[in-house]
Design a protein around this motif. Structure first.
Motif, PDB file in Angstrom:
ATOM      1  N   UNK A  91       0.837  -1.197   0.000  1.00  0.00           N
ATOM      2  CA  UNK A  91       0.000   0.000   0.000  1.00  0.00           C
ATOM      3  C   UNK A  91       0.873   1.249   0.000  1.00  0.00           C
ATOM      4  N   UNK A  92       1.943   1.227   0.799  1.00  0.00           N
ATOM      5  CA  UNK A  92       2.827   2.394   0.888  1.00  0.00           C
ATOM      6  C   UNK A  92       3.518   2.676  -0.440  1.00  0.00           C
ATOM      7  N   UNK A  93       3.938   1.644  -1.137  1.00  0.00           N
ATOM      8  CA  UNK A  93       4.602   1.850  -2.430  1.00  0.00           C
ATOM      9  C   UNK A  93       3.654   2.390  -3.486  1.00  0.00           C
ATOM     10  N   UNK A  94       2.382   2.158  -3.303  1.00  0.00           N
ATOM     11  CA  UNK A  94       1.379   2.657  -4.243  1.00  0.00           C
ATOM     12  C   UNK A  94       0.828   4.010  -3.841  1.00  0.00           C
ATOM     13  N   UNK A  95       0.580   4.200  -2.533  1.00  0.00           N
ATOM     14  CA  UNK A  95      -0.117   5.405  -2.072  1.00  0.00           C
ATOM     15  C   UNK A  95       0.723   6.313  -1.174  1.00  0.00           C
ATOM     16  N   UNK A  96       1.882   5.858  -0.705  1.00  0.00           N
ATOM     17  CA  UNK A  96       2.627   6.656   0.263  1.00  0.00           C
ATOM     18  C   UNK A  96       1.853   6.733   1.563  1.00  0.00           C
ATOM     19  N   UNK A 223       1.852  13.488   9.342  1.00  0.00           N
ATOM     20  CA  UNK A 223       1.444  14.892   9.260  1.00  0.00           C
ATOM     21  C   UNK A 223       2.332  15.648   8.277  1.00  0.00           C
ATOM     22  N   UNK A 224       3.608  15.338   8.310  1.00  0.00           N
ATOM     23  CA  UNK A 224       4.548  15.994   7.384  1.00  0.00           C
ATOM     24  C   UNK A 224       4.201  15.652   5.942  1.00  0.00           C
ATOM     25  N   UNK A 225       3.901  14.392   5.689  1.00  0.00           N
ATOM     26  CA  UNK A 225       3.627  13.954   4.331  1.00  0.00           C
ATOM     27  C   UNK A 225       2.301  14.479   3.808  1.00  0.00           C
ATOM     28  N   UNK A 226       1.327  14.641   4.684  1.00  0.00           N
ATOM     29  CA  UNK A 226      -0.018  15.021   4.266  1.00  0.00           C
ATOM     30  C   UNK A 226      -0.274  16.517   4.332  1.00  0.00           C
ATOM     31  N   UNK A 227       0.714  17.274   4.773  1.00  0.00           N
ATOM     32  CA  UNK A 227       0.566  18.723   4.852  1.00  0.00           C
ATOM     33  C   UNK A 227       0.850  19.329   3.481  1.00  0.00           C
ATOM     34  N   UNK A 228      -0.165  19.838   2.788  1.00  0.00           N
ATOM     35  CA  UNK A 228       0.068  20.378   1.442  1.00  0.00           C
ATOM     36  C   UNK A 228       1.025  21.559   1.435  1.00  0.00           C
ATOM     37  N   UNK A 229       1.149  22.251   2.560  1.00  0.00           N
ATOM     38  CA  UNK A 229       2.052  23.394   2.620  1.00  0.00           C
ATOM     39  C   UNK A 229       3.516  22.967   2.554  1.00  0.00           C
ATOM     40  N   UNK A 230       3.781  21.695   2.930  1.00  0.00           N
ATOM     41  CA  UNK A 230       5.162  21.213   2.912  1.00  0.00           C
ATOM     42  C   UNK A 230       5.607  20.808   1.505  1.00  0.00           C
ATOM     43  N   UNK A 237       7.022  11.338  -0.802  1.00  0.00           N
ATOM     44  CA  UNK A 237       6.026  10.785   0.116  1.00  0.00           C
ATOM     45  C   UNK A 237       6.157   9.268   0.203  1.00  0.00           C
ATOM     46  N   UNK A 238       6.290   8.619  -0.944  1.00  0.00           N
ATOM     47  CA  UNK A 238       6.416   7.159  -0.957  1.00  0.00           C
ATOM     48  C   UNK A 238       7.713   6.733  -0.283  1.00  0.00           C
ATOM     49  N   UNK A 239       8.796   7.451  -0.546  1.00  0.00           N
ATOM     50  CA  UNK A 239      10.080   7.107   0.059  1.00  0.00           C
ATOM     51  C   UNK A 239      10.007   7.219   1.575  1.00  0.00           C
ATOM     52  N   UNK A 240       9.361   8.248   2.071  1.00  0.00           N
ATOM     53  CA  UNK A 240       9.216   8.422   3.511  1.00  0.00           C
ATOM     54  C   UNK A 240       8.384   7.293   4.114  1.00  0.00           C
ATOM     55  N   UNK A 241       7.291   6.945   3.474  1.00  0.00           N
ATOM     56  CA  UNK A 241       6.425   5.874   3.993  1.00  0.00           C
ATOM     57  C   UNK A 241       7.158   4.540   4.014  1.00  0.00           C
ATOM     58  N   UNK A 242       7.880   4.230   2.964  1.00  0.00           N
ATOM     59  CA  UNK A 242       8.612   2.965   2.898  1.00  0.00           C
ATOM     60  C   UNK A 242       9.730   2.937   3.942  1.00  0.00           C
ATOM     61  N   UNK A 243      10.410   4.068   4.132  1.00  0.00           N
ATOM     62  CA  UNK A 243      11.448   4.150   5.157  1.00  0.00           C
ATOM     63  C   UNK A 243      10.853   3.934   6.540  1.00  0.00           C
ATOM     64  N   UNK A 244       9.692   4.529   6.788  1.00  0.00           N
ATOM     65  CA  UNK A 244       9.034   4.373   8.080  1.00  0.00           C
ATOM     66  C   UNK A 244       8.722   2.910   8.364  1.00  0.00           C
TER      67      UNK A 244
END
Length: 297
Positions: A91-96, A223-230, A237-244
């Motif tokens: 799921x993370x590789x597809x959606x982050x 929160x960091x990934x989903x904040x549009x201001x960031x 986003x996907x890289x962060x999710x996979x790392x997590x």
């Protein structure tokens, strides 16, 4: 239009600015009686969908008597949630973290005919519509949630009328739904407060820091990934999710969270067995009435 967690109507979003938990699926039934809109068959697969559509039909008829309109919009299946951080690598590789899914949800909400109708009304008619749905004031139904918060709702209005018709015992339904809707949050709070979880979380934080991410919790990374201001790109986003996920596995956080979730889940279900049982009974008894409402259209 405040609702229990199973469904949140578009008017709730317009008033409170809260994003609905379900994507809209289209396939509306007829709008106002005599409006000329064609009837459509509902393809319902479960109890929740059946009860939801029946309740909307009853509310539609109640609102029509007061000069308002409501389009019946079946809800989609619940969206995935990850209370202890994303743990599904596919799921993370597809959606982050699901930012595009969230954007799609926002688009669906803005296209909802009930939202457009509400937005088209002048302020006084909006207030009258909300009173018609919810009752004149939040009195008549009251419950203290497992988290200690006391909530109340009117026992009048079209929502109360529809639920009273379907479930008969409106106070019991209100109590059972509000308490059981709160149990996921209770369970998660118990897990994250457990020392075993905190120890594993410290390892996760060190691992993420070693990868260049300074987050104290999985919630912060989401929160960091989903904040549009960031302005994270999809790849970031996907890289962060996979790392997590990698850090959750190597630190043992994912295993600890799953074990504690089962442990505290069993405790919560036992503690609130009456409410869970009441909800199941009231739902079961309401199904024949819901099917009859849908058959009438």
């Amino acid at each position: 239009m405040p609702r229990h967690a199973r469904r949140h109507k578009a008017v709730t979003i317009a008033v409170a600015g809260v994003l609905s938990a379900g994507l809209l699926t289209g396939g509306c039934a007829r709008g106002n009686a005599g409006s000329g809109q064609a009837r459509h068959a509902f393809h319902l697969t479960g109890e929740a969908e059946t009860l939801d559509v029946a309740e909307q039909l009853l509310e539609r008829d109640c609102l029509e008597k007061q000069g308002f309109r409501l389009w019946v919009v079946p809800d989609s299946p619940p969206q995935r949630t990850f209370p202890y951080g994303v743990d599904d690598i596919g799921w993370a590789r597809k959606h982050g973290y699901g930012s595009r899914l969230r954007a799609g949800l926002e688009k669906a909400v803005s296209a909802d005919p009930n939202q457009k109708y509400f937005d088209s009304l002048p302020p006084d008619r909006r207030a009258a519509l909300l009173a018609a749905v919810n009752g004149p004031r939040p009195k008549g139904l009251r419950v203290r949630l497992p988290n200690g918060v006391e909530v109340s709702h009117s026992d009048q209005g079209c929502t109360a009328e529809a639920e009273r018709y379907l479930y008969r015992d409106l106070p019991a339904w209100f109590w059972a739904t509000r308490v059981t809707n709160n149990l996921d949050g209770v369970r998660v709070a118990m897990v994250v407060a457990d020392e075993r979880y905190r120890e594993a979380l410290a390892g996760w934080k060190r691992c993420m820091g070693g990868k260049g991410y300074a987050f104290a919790t999985p919630a912060q990374s989401a929160d960091r990934a989903l904040d549009p201001a960031r302005g994270l790109t999809r790849e970031q986003e996907i890289r962060l999710a996979v790392t997590e996920i990698g850090c959750a596995r190597s630190s043992g956080l994912s295993g600890v969270a799953a074990s504690l979730d089962r442990e505290y889940g069993a405790q919560v279900r036992k503690r609130y067995a009456k409410e869970v049982g009441d909800l199941a009974r009231l739902t079961r008894e309401a199904m024949p009435r819901a099917r009859a409402v849908i058959a009438r259209g």
